[in-house]
Design an enzyme around this catalytic site. Structure first.
Site, PDB file in Angstrom:
ATOM      1  N   HIS A  31      28.940  49.023  82.491  1.00 37.37           N
ATOM      2  CA  HIS A  31      30.194  48.258  82.352  1.00 37.37           C
ATOM      3  C   HIS A  31      30.796  48.499  80.967  1.00 37.37           C
ATOM      4  O   HIS A  31      30.333  47.937  79.975  1.00 37.37           O
ATOM      5  CB  HIS A  31      29.925  46.758  82.550  1.00 37.37           C
ATOM      6  CG  HIS A  31      31.181  45.946  82.614  1.00 37.37           C
ATOM      7  ND1 HIS A  31      31.464  45.099  83.659  1.00 37.37           N
ATOM      8  CD2 HIS A  31      32.241  45.836  81.771  1.00 37.37           C
ATOM      9  CE1 HIS A  31      32.634  44.523  83.463  1.00 37.37           C
ATOM     10  NE2 HIS A  31      33.126  44.938  82.313  1.00 37.37           N
ATOM     11  N   HIS A  70      34.562  49.267  78.620  1.00 36.77           N
ATOM     12  CA  HIS A  70      36.015  49.401  78.451  1.00 36.77           C
ATOM     13  C   HIS A  70      36.260  50.429  77.353  1.00 36.77           C
ATOM     14  O   HIS A  70      35.911  50.182  76.193  1.00 36.77           O
ATOM     15  CB  HIS A  70      36.645  48.068  78.041  1.00 36.77           C
ATOM     16  CG  HIS A  70      36.450  46.992  79.060  1.00 36.77           C
ATOM     17  ND1 HIS A  70      37.336  46.760  80.076  1.00 36.77           N
ATOM     18  CD2 HIS A  70      35.435  46.111  79.247  1.00 36.77           C
ATOM     19  CE1 HIS A  70      36.896  45.760  80.836  1.00 36.77           C
ATOM     20  NE2 HIS A  70      35.732  45.353  80.357  1.00 36.77           N
ATOM     21  N   ASN A  78      40.884  48.605  83.688  1.00 36.75           N
ATOM     22  CA  ASN A  78      41.944  47.660  83.284  1.00 36.75           C
ATOM     23  C   ASN A  78      42.736  48.165  82.082  1.00 36.75           C
ATOM     24  O   ASN A  78      42.821  47.510  81.056  1.00 36.75           O
ATOM     25  CB  ASN A  78      41.363  46.260  83.013  1.00 36.75           C
ATOM     26  CG  ASN A  78      40.409  46.224  81.831  1.00 36.75           C
ATOM     27  OD1 ASN A  78      39.728  47.201  81.550  1.00 36.75           O
ATOM     28  ND2 ASN A  78      40.363  45.097  81.126  1.00 36.75           N
ATOM     29  N   LYS A 134      36.738  47.715  91.223  1.00 37.60           N
ATOM     30  CA  LYS A 134      36.583  46.500  90.426  1.00 37.60           C
ATOM     31  C   LYS A 134      37.532  45.411  90.904  1.00 37.60           C
ATOM     32  O   LYS A 134      38.730  45.642  91.047  1.00 37.60           O
ATOM     33  CB  LYS A 134      36.880  46.830  88.954  1.00 37.60           C
ATOM     34  CG  LYS A 134      36.783  45.655  87.989  1.00 37.60           C
ATOM     35  CD  LYS A 134      35.355  45.218  87.735  1.00 37.60           C
ATOM     36  CE  LYS A 134      35.267  43.898  87.006  1.00 37.60           C
ATOM     37  NZ  LYS A 134      35.357  43.988  85.567  1.00 37.60           N
ATOM     38  N   HIS A 160      34.429  40.647  88.627  1.00 37.10           N
ATOM     39  CA  HIS A 160      34.558  39.712  87.506  1.00 37.10           C
ATOM     40  C   HIS A 160      34.508  38.324  88.138  1.00 37.10           C
ATOM     41  O   HIS A 160      35.480  37.875  88.733  1.00 37.10           O
ATOM     42  CB  HIS A 160      35.876  39.934  86.748  1.00 37.10           C
ATOM     43  CG  HIS A 160      36.010  39.048  85.544  1.00 37.10           C
ATOM     44  ND1 HIS A 160      35.940  39.510  84.258  1.00 37.10           N
ATOM     45  CD2 HIS A 160      36.156  37.702  85.434  1.00 37.10           C
ATOM     46  CE1 HIS A 160      36.054  38.505  83.410  1.00 37.10           C
ATOM     47  NE2 HIS A 160      36.187  37.383  84.108  1.00 37.10           N
ATOM     48  N   HIS A 208      28.630  41.158  84.190  1.00 38.66           N
ATOM     49  CA  HIS A 208      28.434  40.347  82.980  1.00 38.66           C
ATOM     50  C   HIS A 208      28.160  38.874  83.287  1.00 38.66           C
ATOM     51  O   HIS A 208      28.932  38.002  82.899  1.00 38.66           O
ATOM     52  CB  HIS A 208      29.600  40.507  81.998  1.00 38.66           C
ATOM     53  CG  HIS A 208      30.991  40.516  82.613  1.00 38.66           C
ATOM     54  ND1 HIS A 208      31.423  39.563  83.491  1.00 38.66           N
ATOM     55  CD2 HIS A 208      32.030  41.382  82.456  1.00 38.66           C
ATOM     56  CE1 HIS A 208      32.677  39.819  83.839  1.00 38.66           C
ATOM     57  NE2 HIS A 208      33.052  40.919  83.229  1.00 38.66           N
ATOM     58  N   LEU A 221      35.181  37.178  77.586  1.00 42.31           N
ATOM     59  CA  LEU A 221      35.191  36.557  78.911  1.00 42.31           C
ATOM     60  C   LEU A 221      34.233  37.308  79.826  1.00 42.31           C
ATOM     61  O   LEU A 221      34.217  38.540  79.781  1.00 42.31           O
ATOM     62  CB  LEU A 221      36.604  36.575  79.494  1.00 42.31           C
ATOM     63  CG  LEU A 221      37.558  35.562  78.840  1.00 42.31           C
ATOM     64  CD1 LEU A 221      38.985  35.792  79.291  1.00 42.31           C
ATOM     65  CD2 LEU A 221      37.121  34.125  79.142  1.00 42.31           C
ATOM     66  N   ASP A 249      29.724  45.665  78.629  1.00 38.94           N
ATOM     67  CA  ASP A 249      31.076  45.093  78.592  1.00 38.94           C
ATOM     68  C   ASP A 249      31.691  45.285  77.213  1.00 38.94           C
ATOM     69  O   ASP A 249      32.480  44.448  76.751  1.00 38.94           O
ATOM     70  CB  ASP A 249      31.066  43.609  78.992  1.00 38.94           C
ATOM     71  CG  ASP A 249      32.469  43.083  79.281  1.00 38.94           C
ATOM     72  OD1 ASP A 249      33.373  43.896  79.529  1.00 38.94           O
ATOM     73  OD2 ASP A 249      32.649  41.853  79.247  1.00 38.94           O
TER      74      ASP A 249
END
Ligand code: NCD
Ligand code: ZN
Length: 357
Positions: free
Chosen positions: A19, A21, A47, A105, A142, A180, A225, A253
């Site tokens: 996971h 970003h 995202n 996702k 999520h 997460h 988050l 994450d």
């Protein structure tokens, strides 16, 4: 395999990060190497400010990532599709069959950073989820509800009840990664389910609770988050991660935001943990006296769930202390890394054959 000198050094199969970003543009160039340096593969979150919703977009994004990680030619980004209310199931199915999409996702609309295009009601995407179940395409979730009346600290537990359980009742064969997880509720839920339900656990949720974020002054760099919860939840996550259960695996994450976007009257959610992810995870396993479970969590459980081979390379971590830099990156894009300016007790060695003692 665990090195016999387990206290001062550990050599394991190269881990993957399930996971991540990586962002885009200059930020991508700045951060991608940190993930590629420690991990064989990474599940890349879709995202972006314009979300990755088509195979064409995913291929182009993957090319930009490969360009940004040229120094680590063995690194393999695994791409995901961002589910929207209006997505054509065939786009996902074809993209998966062509080897572009590893998974899809699900962001509940407005749950987190860049999720305004997310799913407004899971019922709306049942045809896509059915296709995913049929094709064995993993759904990455999520897991937080977004209703304004639900307290932010309860949003994960309520999600299990309101969304996850009904969904799994309808689609019992769907492969789901509860991403997460931050609560005992989620850890217990995942453990109670069949083998097609797994979870990622971040290193920060193993190391911090909500006091760390809020007591003695607000720490914007520990805000993410799902938000960190009470201590008893952190303890449950540590137990789950180190338990030896194949259902839990590593997903940092890591979510970089420029310092100015974090230290703000409306600060962004996300912790940039990529630079020393493995050192921090290993610290947790050491504290829990579970170093023998580290390789399964970091390098074996994830590939088993995704049906992928484990990495052939090995990596070594040594008990050498190091200081985390205060800041990483330049000017407007400078980021405060997780545990900035703190001293870590483990050190990742990029090249196991190096002659450093
Ligand atoms: C992530 C981001 O910044 O993209 N933020 C975070 O706090 N984890 C989004 C997400 O995974 O929720
Ligand atoms: Zn994320």
């Amino acid at each position: 395999m665990i090195n016999s000198m387990a206290l001062n050094s550990i050599t394991i199969t190269k881990p993957d990060d399930w996971h991540v970003h990586l962002r885009d543009g200059e930020m991508l160039k700045q951060v991608a190497g940190y993930t590629a340096r420690q991990f064989g593969r990474a599940i890349i979150m879709p995202n972006l400010s314009t979300p990755v919703t088509t195979a064409k977009m995913a291929i182009a994004y993957r090319d930009r990532i490969l360009h940004a990680t040229q120094d680590y030619p063995e690194f393999e980004p695994l791409m995901t599709a961002y589910l929207t209310d209006g997505m054509d199931p065939q786009e996902l199915v074809k993209g998966h069959a062509a080897g572009v999409f590893t998974a899809a996702k699900l962001y509940p609309a407005n749950a987190t950073t860049n999720s305004s295009f997310g799913v407004s009601n899971v019922n709306k995407i049942y045809p896509i989820l059915e296709a995913m179940q049929n094709q064995g395409i993993p759904l990455l979730v999520h897991g937080e509800v977004t209703s304004p009346e639900i307290d932010i600290f309860d949003r994960e537990a309520v999600f299990i009840e309101q969304i996850m359980q009904p969904l799994l009742k309808e689609m019992p064969e769907l492969n789901v990664v509860f991403e997460h997880i931050t609560t005992k509720d989620a850890a217990d839920f995942v453990e109670s389910q069949s083998d097609n339900i797994a979870a990622t656990i971040t290193v920060h949720h193993l190391q911090i609770n909500r006091n760390d974020m809020l007591v003695g002054g607000i720490k914007p760099h520990l805000y993410c988050l799902p938000v960190a919860k009470r201590e008893r939840h952190r303890q449950a996550l540590r137990k789950a991660a180190t338990s030896g259960s194949g259902k839990f695996f590593l997903g940092t994450d890591t979510a970089p935001h420029a310092v100015g976007d974090k230290e703000s009257s409306c600060g962004c959610a996300g912790i940039f943990s990529a630079p020393h992810a493995l050192e921090n995870y290993l610290q947790v396993f050491e504290e829990e006296q579970a170093m023998d479970q580290f390789e399964a969590f970091a390098s074996l459980n994830g590939p088993a769930f995704y049906g992928l081979p484990i990495n052939l390379q090995q990596i070594t971590l040594k008990k050498i202390s190091q200081k985390v830099p205060k800041m990483i990156g330049q000017k407007a894009l400078a980021i405060s890394p997780y545990k900035a300016d703190e001293t870590l007790s483990w050190c990742f060695e990029p090249e196991p054959q190096s002659n450093e003692e």
